[in-house]
Scaffold this motif. Structure first.
Motif, PDB file in Angstrom:
ATOM      1  N   LYS A  69       0.526   2.091   2.530  1.00 50.00           N
ATOM      2  CA  LYS A  69      -0.933   2.091   2.385  1.00 50.00           C
ATOM      3  C   LYS A  69      -1.330   2.488   0.968  1.00 50.00           C
ATOM      4  O   LYS A  69      -2.209   1.860   0.362  1.00 50.00           O
ATOM      5  N   ALA A  70      -0.694   3.522   0.447  1.00 57.00           N
ATOM      6  CA  ALA A  70      -1.015   3.980  -0.908  1.00 57.00           C
ATOM      7  C   ALA A  70      -0.755   2.875  -1.932  1.00 57.00           C
ATOM      8  O   ALA A  70      -1.579   2.620  -2.818  1.00 57.00           O
ATOM      9  N   LEU A  71       0.373   2.211  -1.811  1.00 59.58           N
ATOM     10  CA  LEU A  71       0.706   1.132  -2.747  1.00 59.58           C
ATOM     11  C   LEU A  71      -0.269  -0.029  -2.603  1.00 59.58           C
ATOM     12  O   LEU A  71      -0.713  -0.620  -3.595  1.00 59.58           O
ATOM     13  N   ASP A  72      -0.631  -0.359  -1.372  1.00 61.74           N
ATOM     14  CA  ASP A  72      -1.600  -1.437  -1.128  1.00 61.74           C
ATOM     15  C   ASP A  72      -2.977  -1.080  -1.673  1.00 61.74           C
ATOM     16  O   ASP A  72      -3.747  -1.958  -2.082  1.00 61.74           O
ATOM     17  N   ASP A  73      -3.278   0.217  -1.673  1.00 59.12           N
ATOM     18  CA  ASP A  73      -4.582   0.680  -2.170  1.00 59.12           C
ATOM     19  C   ASP A  73      -4.629   0.801  -3.693  1.00 59.12           C
ATOM     20  O   ASP A  73      -5.659   1.193  -4.254  1.00 59.12           O
ATOM     21  N   GLY A  74      -3.518   0.525  -4.356  1.00 68.13           N
ATOM     22  CA  GLY A  74      -3.519   0.522  -5.813  1.00 68.13           C
ATOM     23  C   GLY A  74      -2.892   1.722  -6.489  1.00 68.13           C
ATOM     24  O   GLY A  74      -2.903   1.826  -7.720  1.00 68.13           O
ATOM     25  N   TYR A  75      -2.336   2.647  -5.708  1.00 67.19           N
ATOM     26  CA  TYR A  75      -1.614   3.762  -6.315  1.00 67.19           C
ATOM     27  C   TYR A  75      -0.344   3.221  -6.975  1.00 67.19           C
ATOM     28  O   TYR A  75       0.314   2.328  -6.436  1.00 67.19           O
ATOM     29  N   SER A  76       0.017   3.767  -8.122  1.00 67.34           N
ATOM     30  CA  SER A  76       1.255   3.336  -8.762  1.00 67.34           C
ATOM     31  C   SER A  76       2.446   3.923  -8.016  1.00 67.34           C
ATOM     32  O   SER A  76       2.341   4.973  -7.361  1.00 67.34           O
ATOM     33  N   ALA A  77       3.587   3.236  -8.121  1.00 61.17           N
ATOM     34  CA  ALA A  77       4.795   3.709  -7.445  1.00 61.17           C
ATOM     35  C   ALA A  77       5.188   5.095  -7.947  1.00 61.17           C
ATOM     36  O   ALA A  77       5.628   5.949  -7.171  1.00 61.17           O
ATOM     37  N   ASN A  78       5.014   5.333  -9.241  1.00 59.77           N
ATOM     38  CA  ASN A  78       5.387   6.637  -9.805  1.00 59.77           C
ATOM     39  C   ASN A  78       4.502   7.761  -9.286  1.00 59.77           C
ATOM     40  O   ASN A  78       4.970   8.880  -9.049  1.00 59.77           O
ATOM     41  N   ILE A  79       3.218   7.478  -9.108  1.00 58.00           N
ATOM     42  CA  ILE A  79       2.305   8.496  -8.579  1.00 58.00           C
ATOM     43  C   ILE A  79       2.680   8.854  -7.152  1.00 58.00           C
ATOM     44  O   ILE A  79       2.739  10.038  -6.776  1.00 58.00           O
ATOM     45  N   VAL A  80       2.952   7.839  -6.332  1.00 62.60           N
ATOM     46  CA  VAL A  80       3.334   8.085  -4.939  1.00 62.60           C
ATOM     47  C   VAL A  80       4.640   8.871  -4.882  1.00 62.60           C
ATOM     48  O   VAL A  80       4.787   9.797  -4.077  1.00 62.60           O
ATOM     49  N   LEU A  81       5.552   8.509  -5.748  1.00 65.32           N
ATOM     50  CA  LEU A  81       6.846   9.196  -5.788  1.00 65.32           C
ATOM     51  C   LEU A  81       6.678  10.663  -6.180  1.00 65.32           C
ATOM     52  O   LEU A  81       7.165  11.568  -5.491  1.00 65.32           O
TER      53      LEU A  81
END
Length: 271
Positions: free
Chosen positions: A62-74
């Motif tokens: 969901k976060a990635l689909d919402d536009g969060y970068s992979a590094n931020i989520v990580l």
């Protein structure tokens, strides 16, 4: 100052988890990890700590689909949550089964993140050789560190368990690694860390690599006695120490030959 971060945490379960962080330096570190105050990242972190791998996978996607970068989520979700897991494990609040469950949850999130990081073409921060020392067959802590290191941007080559000194040296030569990580769970196998460090000395390669050690019975004092460059108290600490080394080695790599070239220079000339 730790109470300030609590006002930014809306996830009540995560707020409860913060009670396990009591060391001032660690409180400061956790504050930095959760400084964004993002609700979704907090939910990812809490579900990882709780070992809910299905929910972690859903939230990361969901976060990635919402536009969060992979590094931020990580960084703000997965690694932030695992930092608390590491502290709880060290302090015997949780034990190996709970750590493995949380690690599985992190893996569920990484399945969505790793393809994005790979496709981005970003060069790894550095190359690390990891292994449990000779005579020791335990690898849970090592594997957790490897997962965190890979998530942190490193290329990691895992030598497994019962790793002989020569195997560490050969791997450094083959992969031109600048960092070596050694793990031990038994007090009887801890001295083999020192034996491996001596082997790097004997091979004339000690100055070319930074050596980290860790494991349940290992301490900073022991690491100093063995001549290690760093001691990792937990997986999060391991990643931070490796990043510090990677920054310093970036400068050294321009002036020092690689281990492979150094070995070639010691070979007798055929002329």
């Amino acid at each position: 100052m730790f109470y300030i971060i609590l006002f930014m945490i809306k996830n009540e379960g995560l707020k409860e988890e913060f009670k396990h962080v009591t060391v001032p330096d660690e409180q400061e570190h956790i504050e930095g990890l959760f400084a964004s105050g993002d609700d979704l990242m907090q939910d990812i972190a809490y579900n990882l700590i709780s070992g809910n791998n299905t929910e972690v996978g859903i939230l990361v996607k969901k976060a990635l689909d919402d536009g969060y970068s992979a590094n931020i989520v990580l960084d703000d979700g997965l690694i932030a949550g695992m930092a608390i897991v590491g502290i709880k494990f060290r302090d015997n609040v949780i034990f190996v089964p709970e750590v493995l469950i949380s690690a599985r949850a992190m893996k569920a999130g990484m399945e969505h993140i790793e393809p994005i990081l790979s496709a981005s073409g970003v060069e790894p921060i550095g190359t690390i050789i990891m292994g449990t020392v000779k005579g020791d067959l335990h690898d849970i802590g090592k594997n957790l560190c490897i997962m965190m290191l890979r998530g942190g941007g490193f290329k990691v080559h895992d030598l497994g368990v019962d790793t002989k000194p020569d195997d560490f040296i050969d791997a450094v030569m083959e992969h031109e690694a600048a960092i070596v990580g050694m793990s031990a769970l038994l007090t009887t196998t801890m001295p083999n860390m020192g034996t491996t460090i001596e082997a790097f000395d004997d091979a004339g390669m000690r100055e070319e690599v930074k050596i980290m050690v860790g494991g349940a019975p290992v301490t900073q004092e022991f690491a100093d006695e063995m001549g290690a460059d760093a001691y990792g108290a937990n997986a999060v600490d391991c990643v931070q120490k490796a990043k510090d080394f990677a920054v310093s080695k970036c400068c050294l790599l321009y002036t020092s030959p690689s281990p492979r070239d150094r070995q070639k220079s010691r070979m007798p000339s055929s002329a």
